[in-house]
Scaffold this motif. Sequence first.
Motif, PDB file in Angstrom:
ATOM      1  N   GLU A 297       0.832  -1.203   0.000  1.00  0.00           N
ATOM      2  CA  GLU A 297       0.000   0.000   0.000  1.00  0.00           C
ATOM      3  C   GLU A 297       0.872   1.261   0.000  1.00  0.00           C
ATOM      4  N   VAL A 298       1.917   1.250   0.818  1.00  0.00           N
ATOM      5  CA  VAL A 298       2.829   2.402   0.875  1.00  0.00           C
ATOM      6  C   VAL A 298       3.614   2.520  -0.425  1.00  0.00           C
ATOM      7  N   GLU A 299       4.070   1.376  -0.958  1.00  0.00           N
ATOM      8  CA  GLU A 299       4.831   1.388  -2.207  1.00  0.00           C
ATOM      9  C   GLU A 299       4.006   1.932  -3.361  1.00  0.00           C
ATOM     10  N   ASP A 300       2.725   1.554  -3.427  1.00  0.00           N
ATOM     11  CA  ASP A 300       1.863   2.046  -4.507  1.00  0.00           C
ATOM     12  C   ASP A 300       1.774   3.569  -4.493  1.00  0.00           C
ATOM     13  N   ILE A 301       1.735   4.140  -3.291  1.00  0.00           N
ATOM     14  CA  ILE A 301       1.684   5.606  -3.195  1.00  0.00           C
ATOM     15  C   ILE A 301       3.027   6.210  -3.600  1.00  0.00           C
ATOM     16  N   LEU A 302       4.122   5.624  -3.141  1.00  0.00           N
ATOM     17  CA  LEU A 302       5.442   6.141  -3.501  1.00  0.00           C
ATOM     18  C   LEU A 302       5.679   6.086  -5.007  1.00  0.00           C
ATOM     19  N   PHE A 303       5.118   5.071  -5.665  1.00  0.00           N
ATOM     20  CA  PHE A 303       5.265   4.949  -7.107  1.00  0.00           C
ATOM     21  C   PHE A 303       4.641   6.123  -7.855  1.00  0.00           C
ATOM     22  N   THR A 304       3.676   6.795  -7.240  1.00  0.00           N
ATOM     23  CA  THR A 304       3.029   7.922  -7.918  1.00  0.00           C
ATOM     24  C   THR A 304       3.869   9.193  -7.858  1.00  0.00           C
ATOM     25  N   HIS A 305       4.944   9.180  -7.057  1.00  0.00           N
ATOM     26  CA  HIS A 305       5.825  10.355  -7.020  1.00  0.00           C
ATOM     27  C   HIS A 305       6.513  10.480  -8.376  1.00  0.00           C
ATOM     28  N   PRO A 306       6.494  11.638  -8.977  1.00  0.00           N
ATOM     29  CA  PRO A 306       7.003  11.779 -10.353  1.00  0.00           C
ATOM     30  C   PRO A 306       8.481  11.476 -10.528  1.00  0.00           C
ATOM     31  N   LYS A 307       9.252  11.448  -9.436  1.00  0.00           N
ATOM     32  CA  LYS A 307      10.683  11.185  -9.563  1.00  0.00           C
ATOM     33  C   LYS A 307      11.068   9.742  -9.237  1.00  0.00           C
ATOM     34  N   ALA A 308      10.123   8.958  -8.764  1.00  0.00           N
ATOM     35  CA  ALA A 308      10.428   7.593  -8.310  1.00  0.00           C
ATOM     36  C   ALA A 308      10.337   6.593  -9.453  1.00  0.00           C
ATOM     37  N   ALA A 309      11.388   5.794  -9.632  1.00  0.00           N
ATOM     38  CA  ALA A 309      11.370   4.699 -10.600  1.00  0.00           C
ATOM     39  C   ALA A 309      10.977   3.388  -9.929  1.00  0.00           C
ATOM     40  N   LEU A 310      11.543   3.124  -8.759  1.00  0.00           N
ATOM     41  CA  LEU A 310      11.213   1.928  -7.981  1.00  0.00           C
ATOM     42  C   LEU A 310      11.137   2.316  -6.511  1.00  0.00           C
ATOM     43  N   ALA A 311      10.322   1.578  -5.770  1.00  0.00           N
ATOM     44  CA  ALA A 311      10.214   1.820  -4.338  1.00  0.00           C
ATOM     45  C   ALA A 311       9.993   0.492  -3.628  1.00  0.00           C
ATOM     46  N   ALA A 312      10.566   0.381  -2.449  1.00  0.00           N
ATOM     47  CA  ALA A 312      10.379  -0.805  -1.613  1.00  0.00           C
ATOM     48  C   ALA A 312      10.269  -0.358  -0.167  1.00  0.00           C
ATOM     49  N   VAL A 313       9.415  -1.045   0.577  1.00  0.00           N
ATOM     50  CA  VAL A 313       9.147  -0.669   1.966  1.00  0.00           C
ATOM     51  C   VAL A 313       9.295  -1.889   2.853  1.00  0.00           C
ATOM     52  N   VAL A 314       9.981  -1.711   4.000  1.00  0.00           N
ATOM     53  CA  VAL A 314      10.160  -2.802   4.960  1.00  0.00           C
ATOM     54  C   VAL A 314       9.936  -2.260   6.368  1.00  0.00           C
ATOM     55  N   GLY A 315       9.766  -3.171   7.303  1.00  0.00           N
ATOM     56  CA  GLY A 315       9.657  -2.802   8.699  1.00  0.00           C
ATOM     57  C   GLY A 315      10.983  -2.963   9.408  1.00  0.00           C
TER      58      GLY A 315
END
Length: 575
Positions: free
Chosen positions: A489-507
């Motif tokens: 869910e967090v990654e999907d939002i980060l992907f919408t940032h215009p400068k982001a190519a890839l994103a990954a989220v961990v705890g």
Amino acid sequence: MEFAPWPTQNWPDGVPHEIHDYDMPLFQLLDDAARDYPDQTYTIFSGAPRTFAQVKDTADRIAHFLHAKGIRKGDRVAIFLPNLPHYPAIYFGILKAGAVCVTCNPLYTPGELNYQLTDTGARALFCMDHPQFYPTTEKAIQGTDVETVVVCSVKSYLPRLKGFLGGLLGKIPRAARHAPGHLMFDDVVARAQPAPPAVDIDPTGDLALIIYTGGTTGVPKGAALTHANFVYDLMALDAWARLVYEDGGAVEGIRRGGHHCYLGVLPWYHSFGMTCAMLSACASGSRLICVPDPRAGDPPFTEVLKLVETHRPTLMPAVPTVFVAFTNHSLLDEFDLTSLMGCFSGGAPLPPEVCRRFEEKTGAVIFEGYGLSETAPVATANPTFRDRRKIGSIGFPMPGTNIKILDADTGRAEMAPGEDGEVAVCGPQVMKGYWNKPEETAEVFREFDGRRYFLTGDIGHVDADGYVVITDRKKDMILVGGFNVYPREVEDILFTHPKAALAAVVGVPDAKSGETVKAFIQLKDGETCTESEIRDFCKENMAGYKRPKAIEFRDTIPVSSVGKVLRRVLRDEAR
């Protein structure tokens, strides 16, 4: 006993709710294609075509050779190759001999390959004549049951002039030396007869494949799959696909006999690329573009774009990182990609923003599906129409398949509609079990109403419209102060940032809240960004407990060889 129709008003028109007559050997697909379309091209490699009749002839010779080497029904034979035109003939030849394919990642280290060869007790191995892959083979077979090694050269299937010049200039990869007793593929094929042994196959009981899974979440295990597991999945995919071939034209299924061309950008050792490209192309009599190294070119993925423009593929199964590579490619606008009609996304969740960008730039439609190596692999899929699919969901169970949402703690109680739980799959594509691991097999199966359901390890729910929604991997869920945070869910939002190519989220551990969210971001080429920009963006787009407390920019984010973000690697590094 059949399942009741899946409860939705959006089931795609014309798609049956059940699939029948899948009780046949997997290699019959090649025999049927060679009978119906003998002169139609099956594989394309470096511009050189191979027809279905030619591939069948080679497969029959491979089967004859293996039988002569003492390989019998149920023996295991490994394939340690990238996407070369040798692959389908070897794959089907192994099956025609009555043996079981063991598909191995060609990028494995000697230790990783040795583990699979030892675990399966493989007696023969096909590898590539290459300065990296062949020495790996030599080391990996030590201490195993492998008695026969066949070495495959790319020169076998290059156009004659290109093969001649490549050999003359030393551009064709080959190992410095070959061990005594190891055989060359061309010699094996030339000396064998196109006469496979007569083998009695029980499609629902006899194994076709052992494929290793679990590398991103634990110790790899061999998923043992039957002939019928794959034949069913291919028939279900064929029934599911509905395409519009001309503007305003009627909706049709997959046209057969060479109308379509598949882009083989996914590795065939993995079930996604194997089923949805290599086997699907065979089942429909379609062309298949061999892509041994999708990252080839400068910048990376340029050679794939050239292949699309040259050979005009219509269908492309791919993982989200491939779609990202297309949409972020600096030379994308220089290539004609309009031949692409339908793209099947799977292997990892597809961020909605990535879907939007790809379709906007290519004109193709992406329909997201879901599955695992243990399910051959497709278990669910979105309708192939824009007005019926639901982006962010994985659609409906395939015909003849059922999904239950079970409690995540025990997997023994069904959850109420709309509530998250562990996704469980029941259908003809579900594996027999894990190879030689009865305890692990028992842990992942539950019985309901006399049927066996496979626990996927994924968390999800069925929404009000009947679409299955994957929330995240069960083991990847982050617990922040009592709140569940799902990385996707967090990654999907980060992907919408215009400068982001890839994103990954961990705890990561936190003394105050138990865990906090950490984000890893790979920027698009040429972009710069600060942590404060990302924090402001997150503040605008997500609840406080979901916002990353730590942000790290990476030149590259680690992904597996099939494009899955390796959260485990990032999590271990962060901790």
